[in-house]
Design an enzyme around this catalytic site. Structure first.
Site, PDB file in Angstrom:
ATOM      1  N   GLU A   1     -69.726 -56.144 -44.507  1.00  0.00           N
ATOM      2  CA  GLU A   1     -69.206 -54.783 -44.631  1.00  0.00           C
ATOM      3  C   GLU A   1     -70.251 -53.861 -45.266  1.00  0.00           C
ATOM      4  OE1 GLU A   1     -65.273 -52.671 -46.715  1.00  0.00           O
ATOM      5  OE2 GLU A   1     -65.764 -54.757 -47.133  1.00  0.00           O
TER       6      GLU A   1
ATOM      7  N   LYS B   1     -62.484 -48.935 -40.439  1.00  0.00           N
ATOM      8  CA  LYS B   1     -61.569 -49.759 -41.234  1.00  0.00           C
ATOM      9  C   LYS B   1     -60.193 -49.095 -41.318  1.00  0.00           C
ATOM     10  CE  LYS B   1     -61.649 -52.069 -45.790  1.00  0.00           C
ATOM     11  NZ  LYS B   1     -62.509 -52.204 -47.006  1.00  0.00           N
TER      12      LYS B   1
ATOM     13  N   CYS C   1     -62.805 -56.354 -43.675  1.00  0.00           N
ATOM     14  CA  CYS C   1     -62.325 -56.780 -44.999  1.00  0.00           C
ATOM     15  C   CYS C   1     -60.814 -56.629 -45.204  1.00  0.00           C
ATOM     16  CB  CYS C   1     -63.103 -56.048 -46.085  1.00  0.00           C
ATOM     17  SG  CYS C   1     -63.053 -56.908 -47.689  1.00  0.00           S
TER      18      CYS C   1
END
Length: 586
Positions: free
Chosen positions: A44, A127, A163
């Site tokens: 990430e 994300k 994540c």
């Protein structure tokens, strides 16, 4: 069934070093290509480092990140790696920062991933789930994505996720299952906490079941201020079988051939699926040829014992704080006690003995055995050892000021701090402070004295764990046929600040085996007075401890940063007002 050789690059980026991080990506992509990889993934925000915090609000930094992605794609192609799909995390933006007056609803900074191929960006993913707890403030910085990006690679539909998307049910993984993907890539900047590796594998297994597809999970390693990342990258099959797992706390290239279910091509994007996400589909054309020879097996590394895990985390956190901030060396006071002994051993493991200066700072109250223990530790570790007696300086102060009691005790600690800071200024060392979490919790320290320092390796380590770590480190040395770094006397003797005749910590504090469980419940577990008493703690001791904790917040606010290893470290995790009249006993 088609097979893809996947390479997960568990590497150590540096926040803000776009050029250095891009060089890492190129180097590790070359290594992956040499291993026959057909798909490569980095952590990430790999290109910018993670977390970038308020750098998000600098439009110059966002622009530099976006330009670096384009440049990286072209450089990979120039390196002869253009046919290899490479997934890279970076900072993007599709509008002004949300805190600005010209912000646009639904637009702003993005925690993003780009799939690079053929000299350009084939696909982008933003994300979706943004963590806003503990050390995370992503709602402050980012706008959530509302699309799931699925890329067709070698006959397989591959979903891209980041994540926190893994840590919450629904959303991208549920959408991936509805979209019928054959693989989910999940890139991470997941900070270390003790026993988090025990939580991570079951979690990945649950998401694999939710997506009905294998998951390739890559996590960064390295220290970033208080945070440390341990890696623990892995590949898990759709049925939950652990196929490959990387070691913790080291850079590692995990290469594994994954058998994947072939997925039928889709004509276009899908309608809204889980959590209102729309699936956007892209296609990668050519791939490196399927490697000849036996299948690549990444292997499964078993996690280590708790003490070994914490020691590695503390060593890595200290090493990266020193090296990434370009300090040549460190200096710390050596009292002969357990805390400074553990910090010195950590520093030598992290940096080498030639970059560690230990200073004995004896006063008239320093016992002979403590002086001997400090010298013995220096002999065992090989660090640069010096002795700077403080009593003449203390006497000079006392000749000019009328002080008594605790004021004299604190004066000794502050003189020591002045000496260490003077050595820092003169020789360029970073001063390490050595107060453990138990002492920080109850304020058992002298402000501008033993709390002086630029970094605290054991800030998030309870006193009882300090002893366990020392015992483990000595035993580990014995297993390897090496000299145990920490003198047995430092481990076995009762702890004392030695600021007055015959002083012991137990004169002021409950015994640590009584104190630490109360602190763990109050600080880490957010238990109130009633909950602590219901857990079996003595009410009078609870009241005493909570009073010390609550009145010491101003000291903790001024304490040095230190590596986080628990679920709730002082600082980023635990944020309480200094001016605060709430008390648990009413």
């Amino acid at each position: 069934m088609p097979s893809l050789r996947i390479a997960l690059c568990q590497v150590n980026p540096t926040v803000g070093d776009l050029t250095g991080n891009a060089t890492l990506i190129r180097e590790w992509t070359r290594r992956a290509a040499d291993a026959g990889a057909q798909l490569v993934a980095f952590p990430e925000m790999m290109l910018t480092g993670y977390p970038v915090e308020d750098l998000v609000f600098r439009r110059s930094f966002v622009a530099a990140s976006k330009a670096a992605v384009e440049r990286l794609a072209a450089d990979l192609a120039a390196d002869g790696l253009g046919d290899l799909p490479v997934l890279v995390g970076y900072l993007d933006a599709d509008g002004p920062p949300q805190v600005s007056g010209d912000a646009q609803p639904g637009h702003g900074a993005r925690n993003a991933a780009a799939l690079l191929h053929g000299g350009g960006t084939v696909a982008t993913y933003f994300k979706h789930h943004l963590p806003n707890y503990g050390v995370f403030d992503e709602d402050r910085y980012f706008v959530p994505g509302d699309m799931l990006t699925v890329v067709r690679i070698g006959g397989v539909d591959v979903a891209l996720t980041i994540c926190e998307d893994l840590w919450q049910a629904g959303g991208p993984f549920a959408a991936a299952g509805q979209a019928g993907v054959g693989l989910v890539l999940n890139i991470n900047g997941s900070p270390y906490e003790l026993n988090k590796d025990d939580i991570r594998l079951p979690l990945v297994r649950r998401r694999a079941a939710e997506a009905r597809a294998p998951i390739a999970y890559v996590n960064m390693i390295g220290g970033q201020d208080e945070l440390v990342f341990e890696g623990d990258s892995m590949i898990v099959a759709a049925d939950g079988t652990l196929l490959a797992r990387a070691p913790q706390f080291v850079e590692h290239l995990l290469v594994h051939d994954v058998e994947l279910a072939e997925t039928a091509p889709h004509a276009g994007d899908d309608a809204q699926l889980a959590d209102g996400l729309r699936v956007v589909r892209r296609t990668v054309g050519s791939l490196p040829a399927a490697p000849a020879g036996p299948a690549a097996t990444g292997g499964v590394i078993e996690p280590v014992a708790d003490e070994a895990e914490v020691w590695q985390a503390l060593v890595l956190g200290l090493r990266d704080y020193v090296n990434k901030n370009r300090f040549p060396s460190v200096v710390l006071g050596l009292s002969g006690g357990i805390d400074s002994a553990v910090c010195a051993a950590l520093a030598v493991d992290a940096l080498g003995a030639d970059r560690v200066v230990g200073v004995s700072l004896p006063s008239q109250h320093s016992s002979e055995h403590s002086r001997e223990d400090a010298a013995e530790l220096a002999k065992r570790t090989g660090l640069d050892y010096r002795v700077e007696p403080i009593q003449p300086m203390v006497d000079t102060f006392l000749a000019n000021m009328s002080l008594s009691g605790v004021s004299v005790e604190n004066l000794q600690a502050r003189v020591r701090g002045v000496i260490l800071m003077a050595l820092s200024n003169q020789e360029g060392h970073l001063v390490l402070t050595t107060g453990n979490k138990s002492e920080l919790g109850v304020g058992y320290s002298t402000l501008y004295g033993d709390s002086v320092g630029g970094f605290n390796p054991v800030k998030d380590v309870w006193k009882t764990l300090i002893w366990r770590l020392a015992t483990w480190r000595n035993a580990d040395a014995a297993r390897r046929g090496e000299t145990a770094p920490i003198p047995e006397n430092s481990i076995g003797k009762p702890p004392s600040a030695e600021l007055s005749p015959g002083q012991l910590d137990s004169d002021t504090l409950p015994d640590y085996d009584v104190l630490d469980p109360i602190l763990i419940g109050y600080v880490d577990g957010d238990l109130g007075r009633d909950g602590l008493i219901e857990s079996g703690h003595d009410p009078a001791v609870v009241d005493r401890v909570l009073r010390m904790v609550d009145t010491a917040e101003y000291k903790r606010r001024q304490s040095a940063p230190g590596t986080k290893i628990s679920m709730k470290a002082f600082g980023r995790d635990r944020r309480l007002p200094i001016t605060n009249r709430w008390r648990e006993n009413g």
